[in-house]
Design a protein around this motif. Sequence first.
Motif, short mmCIF file in Angstrom:
data_model
loop_
_atom_site.label_atom_id
_atom_site.label_comp_id
_atom_site.label_asym_id
_atom_site.label_seq_id
_atom_site.Cartn_x
_atom_site.Cartn_y
_atom_site.Cartn_z
N LYS A 10 -2.05 2.38 -1.23
CA LYS A 10 -3.10 1.43 -0.93
C LYS A 10 -4.48 2.04 -1.21
CE LYS A 10 -0.13 -1.51 0.84
NZ LYS A 10 0.16 -2.82 0.23
N ASP A 21 -5.75 -2.67 8.41
CA ASP A 21 -4.34 -3.04 8.51
C ASP A 21 -3.43 -1.93 9.01
OD1 ASP A 21 -4.23 -1.33 6.34
OD2 ASP A 21 -3.73 -2.87 4.87
N GLU A 58 -2.36 0.68 7.53
CA GLU A 58 -1.46 1.23 6.52
C GLU A 58 -1.79 2.72 6.28
OE1 GLU A 58 1.05 0.29 4.52
OE2 GLU A 58 1.29 -1.68 5.42
#
Length: 449
Positions: free
Chosen positions: A2, A129, A131
Motif C-alpha cells: 500500500k 485504514d 493497513e
Amino acid sequence: MKAFRFLHAADLHLDTPFSGMSGVPDRLRGLLRESTFAAFDRLVRLAIEEAVDFVVISGDIYDASDSSLRAQLRLREGWDKLGEHGIPVYMIRGNHDPLSGRRLRLALPGHVYEFGPRAESVTAVRRHDGEPVAVLTGTSYPTPAVHDNLALQYRREPGSVLYHIGLLHGNVDGQEGHDAYAPCSLRDLEASGYDYWALGHIHKRQILCESPWVVYPGNIQGRSLKETGPKGCYLVDVAENGEARLTFRRLDQVLWMESRLSIDGLTTEEAWKGSVEEWLDELREAEPGRITVARLTFTGRGPLHTLLQSGPEAAELLQELRRQESGRLEEAGFAAADAGGLMPGEGIVWPAGFKLETGVELDREGLMAEDSFLGELFRLGERTSAEPEYVDELVRAALAPLSDNRQLRRLLQEQDPEAKQDLLRRAEELAAALLNEDTPFPREGRGAS
C-alpha cells in the motif's frame, strides 16, 4: 504493498544555547535560542498538514544528555499535538541525548515509540485504514560515544513484502566534521536489504544513494556559521510499487549564511557602503519573515583595498548596520510566529561580521614586462604556477620553518593544488605591496566581527 507517506527528520538539538556570538542584542539572542523550538513547531505543523502516516526522528532530539525541563515540556507538547491527529512517532537517541542521560525524563505518550539499545523492529500502519505498510528498525545510543558498527545489526526480514526503513544515527564512510560514532560504510547499508535508511548525526543535508535510499536530512535548524543554508526535513511518499519520492521542506526560522561581495569597480567609500546596504536589502527580500545571520567576505581588487585593510571603516560600518538592524527588529515586533510558522513582517538580516580578502590593484602584464625586481618576481611566479610540482616544492620550502608544529604541518599537508596556487599569488601581492612605499602592509583575512 500500500502507498503511504512519512516524514524523516533528525538532529533537532532542542534548546541549543547559542553561545559565542558577540554584539548580539538580547532580543535577537532570545530569538536564536528559541529557533530550535520554532523549527520543531513547524515540523509538527507540517506533519499534520501533510497528513503523514508516521514521523521518524533519527537521534539528537535534545542538545545535551541532561536536557532541560523546558526542552522536555516543549517536546511533549509537540508529541501531544501529533497524537491528537493520530500520527505516531518513531525515534532513536544519538550521542547528544543517549539513554544514559542523567536527568529524569517525562514519560512518552503511547503513540511515541523509542527504540532501545539493541536493534529492534516494529511495524508501522497507515492511519486511515490500519493497513501494515512498513517495518521500522532502530537502535538508540546507550551512552554518548558508540564506536560499534550498528548497521550490521540491521537485516531485512526474509520474505517480507513490506517497505523496510532503518533508523540510524551514525557516520557513513567517515565523513569529516563529525565524530566517527556508529561508523559504517555505504556498502554495509546496501547489503542490509532495506529500502530507506533514515540517517542522523551529519548536519549537512545529503542523499548518499537512491537505491536503496540513504538519506541525511541534516538538522532542522542551523545553529552557527558552520551550519549554513536552508534546514528542514524530508517528506517521503512511497508508491504501491515501492518507489519513493522525496521532497525537502524547510523548517528553519534562522538562516545562517556566508556571502561574498567584490570591491571591483568601487572607487569611493559611499559606493562601497551603498553596495553593502544593497546586499542586505537583497537578503532581506529573499527571506521574508526569517532572520538571516550572515558573514560577508569582501573580495576583489581596487583602490578601496588600502582603506579597508588599514582603517577602521569596516568595523564602523558593521557597528552602524547592526544598530539599524536592531531598530528594525524592534519595529518588526518579532515576537510570535504567524499561522504559517514564520515571523510577521519583512526579514531581519544580522551582519555577523566582515572578512577582508581584497587585494591591491596590480597590472600583472605591465609588471612582467618591466626590467625590475618585481618584474622578475612575477615572471618567476608565472613560470612556477604553470608547473604543479614546482608549486609544491616552492610552498614546501617556504613553509618548512613551520613544519615543527604538528597542527600546522597537518594543515599544510591538506592543502590542495588550488590552495597552493593561492598562496603563491598572495606572496606575489605581498611582495608588491611591501616594495611600494605608498601601500601599507596588507593584512590578508583581516576583518570585523
